[in-house]
Write a protein that holds these residues in place. Structure first.
Motif, PDB file in Angstrom:
ATOM      1  N   HIS A  60      -6.760   1.064  -2.594  1.00 59.14           N
ATOM      2  CA  HIS A  60      -6.059   2.044  -1.743  1.00 59.14           C
ATOM      3  C   HIS A  60      -5.609   3.256  -2.552  1.00 59.14           C
ATOM      4  CE1 HIS A  60      -6.485  -0.177   1.777  1.00 59.14           C
ATOM      5  NE2 HIS A  60      -5.298  -0.741   1.904  1.00 59.14           N
TER       6      HIS A  60
ATOM      7  N   VAL B  58       0.834  -1.204   0.000  1.00 57.37           N
ATOM      8  CA  VAL B  58       0.000   0.000   0.000  1.00 57.37           C
ATOM      9  C   VAL B  58       0.871   1.258   0.000  1.00 57.37           C
ATOM     10  CG1 VAL B  58      -1.753   1.255   1.304  1.00 57.37           C
ATOM     11  CG2 VAL B  58      -1.867  -1.219   1.142  1.00 57.37           C
TER      12      VAL B  58
ATOM     13  N   LYS C  94      -8.718   5.192  -3.274  1.00 61.62           N
ATOM     14  CA  LYS C  94      -9.530   5.392  -2.060  1.00 61.62           C
ATOM     15  C   LYS C  94     -10.971   4.919  -2.266  1.00 61.62           C
ATOM     16  CE  LYS C  94      -6.647   9.171  -0.452  1.00 61.62           C
ATOM     17  NZ  LYS C  94      -5.519   8.768  -1.234  1.00 61.62           N
TER      18      LYS C  94
END
Length: 196
Positions: free
Chosen positions: A158, A107, A161
């Motif tokens: 991620h 991430v 979002k």
């Protein structure tokens, strides 16, 4: 391929080999002890030390052994269930590849462009599949495809979002079609697809 001696050498004075060299000796049933004794004589003359912890005799197909990332041993044909002696990528090799994909899709690396990540993943997957294109590969390819798709989806969520959706964010058709991720199970077994 009835018996096997797995041997590891350590460098001796005057002989320049890589730090650890591996050797598999194949011989007929009942000849393994003799082959092992002869190999030790040859190594002593070359002033090489045999690593006894890693040296063993293995009966194939009753048991299996790993060599250069492959597992050699008993396999079963998918269609008939017939037993044969074959090779497949070892669990250790698959685990190392999973760790590499995991590291690439952290991430913390969402700053890079999606196309850049997919190019890197494709290069690594093609390289791995190029080396492991011999023997039974379907299970290994399927496992890596599944893991890569899960990790890339997580990375994309991620990066953009997004929350998980019930129907799924980024379906396989999007990953393999629109984004261009390599799908190992659909690649051919010959060398031509590797260059693509």
């Amino acid at each position: 391929m009835k018996r096997e001696c797995h041997v590891r050498f350590c460098e001796g004075p005057g002989v320049k080999l890589p730090g650890a060299t591996r050797l598999v000796i194949l011989c007929r049933r009942g000849k393994a002890e003799e082959a092992l004794h002869r190999m030790r004589e040859i190594m002593a003359r070359l002033r090489l030390t045999v690593n006894e912890e890693k040296t063993r005799i293995c009966k194939v197909p009753e048991s299996e052994f790993e060599f250069l990332g492959y597992t050699f041993g008993r396999m079963y044909k998918r269609t008939t269930g017939q037993v044969y002696v074959g090779v497949r990528p070892s669990k250790k090799s698959i685990r190392r590849m999973v760790e590499k994909i995991h590291a690439m899709t952290q991430v913390s690396a969402t700053w890079q462009a999606t196309t850049q990540l997919v190019e890197q993943l494709n290069r690594v997957l093609r390289g791995w599949a190029n080396y492991f294109s011999v023997g039974t590969t379907r299970g290994a390819y399927r496992a890596l495809d599944n893991y890569t798709a899960v990790r890339l989806r997580r990375w994309l969520r991620h990066k953009h979002k997004l929350r998980r959706k019930r129907g799924g964010t980024y379906p396989l058709s999007h990953l393999y079609g629109h984004i261009g991720l390599v799908r190992l199970v659909q690649l051919g077994r010959g060398p031509s697809w590797v260059k693509a």
